[in-house]
Design an enzyme around this catalytic site. Structure first.
Site, PDB file in Angstrom:
ATOM      1  N   ASN A  72       0.985  -1.189  -0.114  1.00  0.00           N
ATOM      2  CA  ASN A  72       0.014  -0.051  -0.295  1.00  0.00           C
ATOM      3  C   ASN A  72       0.694   1.469   0.182  1.00  0.00           C
ATOM      4  OD1 ASN A  72      -1.302   2.369   0.249  1.00  0.00           O
ATOM      5  ND2 ASN A  72      -2.527   0.830   1.387  1.00  0.00           N
ATOM      6  N   ARG A 178     -18.200  16.509  -6.155  1.00  0.00           N
ATOM      7  CA  ARG A 178     -17.683  14.709  -7.323  1.00  0.00           C
ATOM      8  C   ARG A 178     -16.249  15.487  -8.189  1.00  0.00           C
ATOM      9  NH1 ARG A 178     -19.383  12.160 -12.057  1.00  0.00           N
ATOM     10  NH2 ARG A 178     -17.908  12.779 -13.694  1.00  0.00           N
ATOM     11  N   TYR A 181     -11.861  14.394  -6.891  1.00  0.00           N
ATOM     12  CA  TYR A 181     -11.177  13.990  -8.055  1.00  0.00           C
ATOM     13  C   TYR A 181     -10.929  14.996  -9.141  1.00  0.00           C
ATOM     14  CZ  TYR A 181     -10.297   9.830 -11.623  1.00  0.00           C
ATOM     15  OH  TYR A 181     -10.233   9.470 -12.117  1.00  0.00           O
TER      16      TYR A 181
HETATM   17  P1  NAD Z   1      -8.251   0.889 -11.072  1.00  0.00           P
HETATM   18  O1  NAD Z   1      -9.701   1.162  -8.984  1.00  0.00           O
HETATM   19  O2  NAD Z   1      -9.066  -0.262 -11.476  1.00  0.00           O
HETATM   20  O3  NAD Z   1      -6.872   0.596 -10.738  1.00  0.00           O
HETATM   21  C1  NAD Z   1      -6.305   0.949  -9.996  1.00  0.00           C
HETATM   22  C2  NAD Z   1      -5.374   0.279  -8.923  1.00  0.00           C
HETATM   23  O4  NAD Z   1      -5.293   0.928  -8.262  1.00  0.00           O
HETATM   24  C3  NAD Z   1      -6.084  -0.699  -8.323  1.00  0.00           C
HETATM   25  O5  NAD Z   1      -5.956  -2.104  -8.248  1.00  0.00           O
HETATM   26  C4  NAD Z   1      -5.770  -0.773  -6.253  1.00  0.00           C
HETATM   27  O6  NAD Z   1      -6.212  -1.526  -6.097  1.00  0.00           O
HETATM   28  C5  NAD Z   1      -5.076   0.086  -6.764  1.00  0.00           C
HETATM   29  N1  NAD Z   1      -4.090   1.224  -5.525  1.00  0.00           N
HETATM   30  C6  NAD Z   1      -5.012   1.634  -5.346  1.00  0.00           C
HETATM   31  N2  NAD Z   1      -4.860   2.347  -4.076  1.00  0.00           N
HETATM   32  C7  NAD Z   1      -3.400   2.161  -3.657  1.00  0.00           C
HETATM   33  C8  NAD Z   1      -2.058   1.822  -3.074  1.00  0.00           C
HETATM   34  N3  NAD Z   1      -2.746   3.473  -1.814  1.00  0.00           N
HETATM   35  N4  NAD Z   1      -1.943   1.097  -2.924  1.00  0.00           N
HETATM   36  C9  NAD Z   1      -1.163   0.434  -3.542  1.00  0.00           C
HETATM   37  N5  NAD Z   1      -2.101  -0.006  -4.746  1.00  0.00           N
HETATM   38  C10 NAD Z   1      -3.255   1.324  -4.962  1.00  0.00           C
HETATM   39  O7  NAD Z   1      -8.730   1.612 -11.892  1.00  0.00           O
HETATM   40  P2  NAD Z   1      -8.239   1.877 -13.845  1.00  0.00           P
HETATM   41  O8  NAD Z   1      -9.426   2.233 -13.837  1.00  0.00           O
HETATM   42  O9  NAD Z   1      -7.351   0.813 -13.794  1.00  0.00           O
HETATM   43  O10 NAD Z   1      -7.150   3.042 -13.706  1.00  0.00           O
HETATM   44  C11 NAD Z   1      -5.829   3.332 -13.126  1.00  0.00           C
HETATM   45  C12 NAD Z   1      -5.874   4.882 -12.989  1.00  0.00           C
HETATM   46  O11 NAD Z   1      -6.107   6.027 -14.340  1.00  0.00           O
HETATM   47  C13 NAD Z   1      -6.118   5.847 -12.398  1.00  0.00           C
HETATM   48  O12 NAD Z   1      -5.084   6.925 -11.942  1.00  0.00           O
HETATM   49  C14 NAD Z   1      -7.311   6.655 -12.991  1.00  0.00           C
HETATM   50  O13 NAD Z   1      -7.353   7.419 -12.322  1.00  0.00           O
HETATM   51  C15 NAD Z   1      -6.613   6.641 -14.441  1.00  0.00           C
HETATM   52  N6  NAD Z   1      -8.515   6.652 -15.185  1.00  0.00           N
HETATM   53  C16 NAD Z   1      -8.522   5.523 -15.849  1.00  0.00           C
HETATM   54  C17 NAD Z   1      -9.264   5.785 -16.445  1.00  0.00           C
HETATM   55  C18 NAD Z   1     -10.325   5.167 -17.124  1.00  0.00           C
HETATM   56  O14 NAD Z   1     -11.165   4.865 -18.050  1.00  0.00           O
HETATM   57  N7  NAD Z   1     -10.499   3.573 -16.747  1.00  0.00           N
HETATM   58  C19 NAD Z   1     -10.228   7.416 -16.343  1.00  0.00           C
HETATM   59  C20 NAD Z   1      -9.581   7.814 -16.615  1.00  0.00           C
HETATM   60  C21 NAD Z   1      -8.495   7.936 -15.180  1.00  0.00           C
HETATM   61  N1  UDP Z   2     -23.791   6.374 -14.838  1.00  0.00           N
HETATM   62  C1  UDP Z   2     -25.643   6.299 -15.459  1.00  0.00           C
HETATM   63  N2  UDP Z   2     -25.868   4.857 -14.793  1.00  0.00           N
HETATM   64  C2  UDP Z   2     -25.095   4.270 -14.365  1.00  0.00           C
HETATM   65  C3  UDP Z   2     -24.050   4.322 -13.721  1.00  0.00           C
HETATM   66  C4  UDP Z   2     -22.812   5.865 -14.448  1.00  0.00           C
HETATM   67  O1  UDP Z   2     -26.240   7.496 -16.459  1.00  0.00           O
HETATM   68  O2  UDP Z   2     -25.916   2.764 -13.618  1.00  0.00           O
HETATM   69  C5  UDP Z   2     -23.746   7.685 -15.757  1.00  0.00           C
HETATM   70  C6  UDP Z   2     -22.939   8.862 -14.968  1.00  0.00           C
HETATM   71  O3  UDP Z   2     -24.094   9.569 -14.494  1.00  0.00           O
HETATM   72  C7  UDP Z   2     -21.903   9.103 -15.967  1.00  0.00           C
HETATM   73  C8  UDP Z   2     -21.915   8.144 -17.158  1.00  0.00           C
HETATM   74  O4  UDP Z   2     -23.050   7.162 -17.246  1.00  0.00           O
HETATM   75  O5  UDP Z   2     -23.044  10.374 -16.698  1.00  0.00           O
HETATM   76  C9  UDP Z   2     -20.314   7.543 -17.084  1.00  0.00           C
HETATM   77  O6  UDP Z   2     -20.318   7.421 -15.392  1.00  0.00           O
HETATM   78  P1  UDP Z   2     -19.138   6.531 -15.097  1.00  0.00           P
HETATM   79  O7  UDP Z   2     -18.981   6.025 -13.504  1.00  0.00           O
HETATM   80  O8  UDP Z   2     -18.236   5.610 -16.115  1.00  0.00           O
HETATM   81  O9  UDP Z   2     -17.607   7.301 -14.700  1.00  0.00           O
HETATM   82  P2  UDP Z   2     -18.093   8.937 -15.726  1.00  0.00           P
HETATM   83  O10 UDP Z   2     -17.620   9.241 -16.869  1.00  0.00           O
HETATM   84  O11 UDP Z   2     -18.765   9.811 -15.292  1.00  0.00           O
HETATM   85  O12 UDP Z   2     -16.195   9.210 -15.411  1.00  0.00           O
END
Ligand code: NAD
Ligand code: UDP
Length: 385
Positions: A72, A178, A181
């Site tokens: 962690n 909201r 983040y």
């Molecule tokens: P995810 O939650 O699946 O992966 C994040 C991982 O980080 C998890 O496995 C969690 O256990 C680990 N983690 C969190 N806090 C920790 C800590 N203190 N120590 C060790 N491990 C820790 O999310 P993801 O979708 O894989 O996203 C990865 C990154 O990409 C994030 O920074 C997220 O903000 C960014 N991101 C992803 C998306 C997307 O479309 N998936 C969109 C925007 C931003």
């Molecule tokens: N949303 C929805 N129903 C659900 C979950 C999400 O209508 O059950 C909507 C949410 O309000 C947002 C969009 O879907 O407008 C995408 O949400 P997500 O949680 O994937 O992440 P975001 O793109 O907002 O980061």
């Protein structure tokens, strides 16, 4: 496996310290690195379920190239040593599910800003390259969303396309938690950028635009808490698997562009292997051709799930819910997210490939295969009185 970069130079095997390697994006990136490159991964996370297939059995072709460290990063003195052992650090660790931003704002801010600070510091002090995962949410709302509803300017891309080096970051008021983040991610981006400018840190910042695919988040009550609220792909998958209505928050009018995780991972690999082209840049990574409203996404997923499962859809497949009911006080939303692709295209020659229909079909086939049986069993269990 001799590999060449985009300028024809051979790439030497790297050691990568990947923080958050056990998550959705991390698991796909580890898979790609093991299957197609000679690079080594020090995989750090608190969970390893999503990469267990890469760690066991030890007879796997890449055994020895991936090492899991259950850490962690909030409090573990081994972090600096692992960053020092690697050529490159990739930080994916974060709380990144919208349901947490307004209900757990302190955890969200600590996770996305405070906990990332030592990672940036250790990379800077030890002259190590950093690829940091930010988010498209740093753009917040589009300029166009403030225009009158009937303004023709709303159709003009100048008012909604999101550009790394030109668009402003527009968040709602503090009471709309909201934005905790987005704000934390924006500040860590600024800190990394400043470390680059003042101390020479070699960095790349990634802004993912709704990457989706297999292993994203969890299915409530199956491999995650039954009261948990994952991102939209898992929420809608869960409803389809349970034959429940898909919940449309505030009418499902918000727009998103979705990209297949496998396309996006190609972009990350290009960044890893082309430091001279990627360093000092912030990259949008998304698919501008895959735009839908959330309502359209629900309709498409319903149709595709019916095809892959062979089950007829419900007569009324969706239901409207208010954001207050669904997410609680302090929720707000991004209206529209179209990534400008100029910079990533120019620097890395990358373009997304997969259509929304194809990526949803591949993903829902996976969801059905992985969860349908478990859901049936869970639903047939008598409810404790
Ligand atoms: P995810 O939650 O699946 O992966 C994040 C991982 O980080 C998890 O496995 C969690 O256990 C680990 N983690 C969190 N806090 C920790 C800590 N203190 N120590 C060790 N491990 C820790 O999310 P993801 O979708 O894989 O996203 C990865 C990154 O990409 C994030 O920074 C997220 O903000 C960014 N991101 C992803 C998306 C997307 O479309 N998936 C969109 C925007 C931003
Ligand atoms: N949303 C929805 N129903 C659900 C979950 C999400 O209508 O059950 C909507 C949410 O309000 C947002 C969009 O879907 O407008 C995408 O949400 P997500 O949680 O994937 O992440 P975001 O793109 O907002 O980061």
């Amino acid at each position: 496996m001799a590999r060449a970069d985009l300028d024809g130079r051979s790439i030497k095997p790297l050691t990568i310290c990947m923080i958050g390697a056990g998550g959705f994006i991390g698991s796909h990136l580890c898979e790609k690195l093991m299957a197609e490159t000679p690079h080594k991964v020090l995989a750090l996370d608190v969970y390893s379920d999503k990469i267990r297939h890469l760690l066991e059995p030890e007879s796997l072709a890449w055994a020895g190239r991936i090492q899991f460290h259950r850490i962690n990063i909030k409090h573990d003195s081994r972090l600096e040593g692992l960053i020092k052992m690697a050529d490159l650090t990739i930080n994916l660790a974060a709380i990144c599910t919208p349901a947490d931003y307004n209900t757990r704002p302190l955890d969200t801010i600590y996770s996305n800003f405070i906990d990332a600070l030592p990672v940036v510091k250790y990379c800077s002090e030890n002259n190590k390259r950093l690829i940091h995962f930010s988010t498209c949410e740093v753009y917040g709302k589009t300029i166009g969303s403030f225009l009158p509803k009937d303004s023709p300017l709303r159709q003009d891309p100048a008012y909604y396309v999101l550009k790394e080096d030109a668009s402003p970051c527009i968040f709602g008021p503090i009471e709309k938690q909201r934005w905790s983040y987005a704000c934390a991610k924006q500040l860590i981006e600024r800190l990394i950028y400043a470390e680059g400018a003042e101390n020479g840190l070699e960095f790349t910042i990634v802004r993912p635009f709704n990457w989706i695919g297999p292993r994203m988040d969890f299915i409530p009550g199956i491999d995650g808490p039954s009261e948990g609220v994952p991102r939209v792909l898992a929420c809608f998958s869960n409803a389809l698997l349970r034959r429940e209505q898909l919940k449309l928050v505030d009418g499902g009018q918000s727009q998103r562009t979705f990209i297949y995780i496998k396309d996006a991972i190609e972009a990350v690999l290009l960044m890893i292997e082309n430091p001279e082209r990627a360093n000092g840049h912030i990259f949008n990574v998304g698919n501008p051709n895959n735009e839908v409203t959330v309502r359209q996404l629900a309709e498409m997923m319903t149709q595709i799930y019916s095809k892959v499962s062979g089950e007829a859809a419900l007569d009324v497949p969706t239901i409207d819910v208010s954001s207050k009911e669904f997410y609680g006080e302090g929720y707000d939303d991004s209206d529209k997210r179209i990534p400008d692709m100029t910079i990533i295209n120019r620097q890395l020659g990358w373009d997304p490939k997969t259509s929304l229909w194809d990526l949803l079909e591949a993903t829902l086939t996976y969801q059905h295969r992985t969860y349908a049986e478990a859901i049936k069993k869970a639903m047939s269990r008598p409810v404790a009185s």
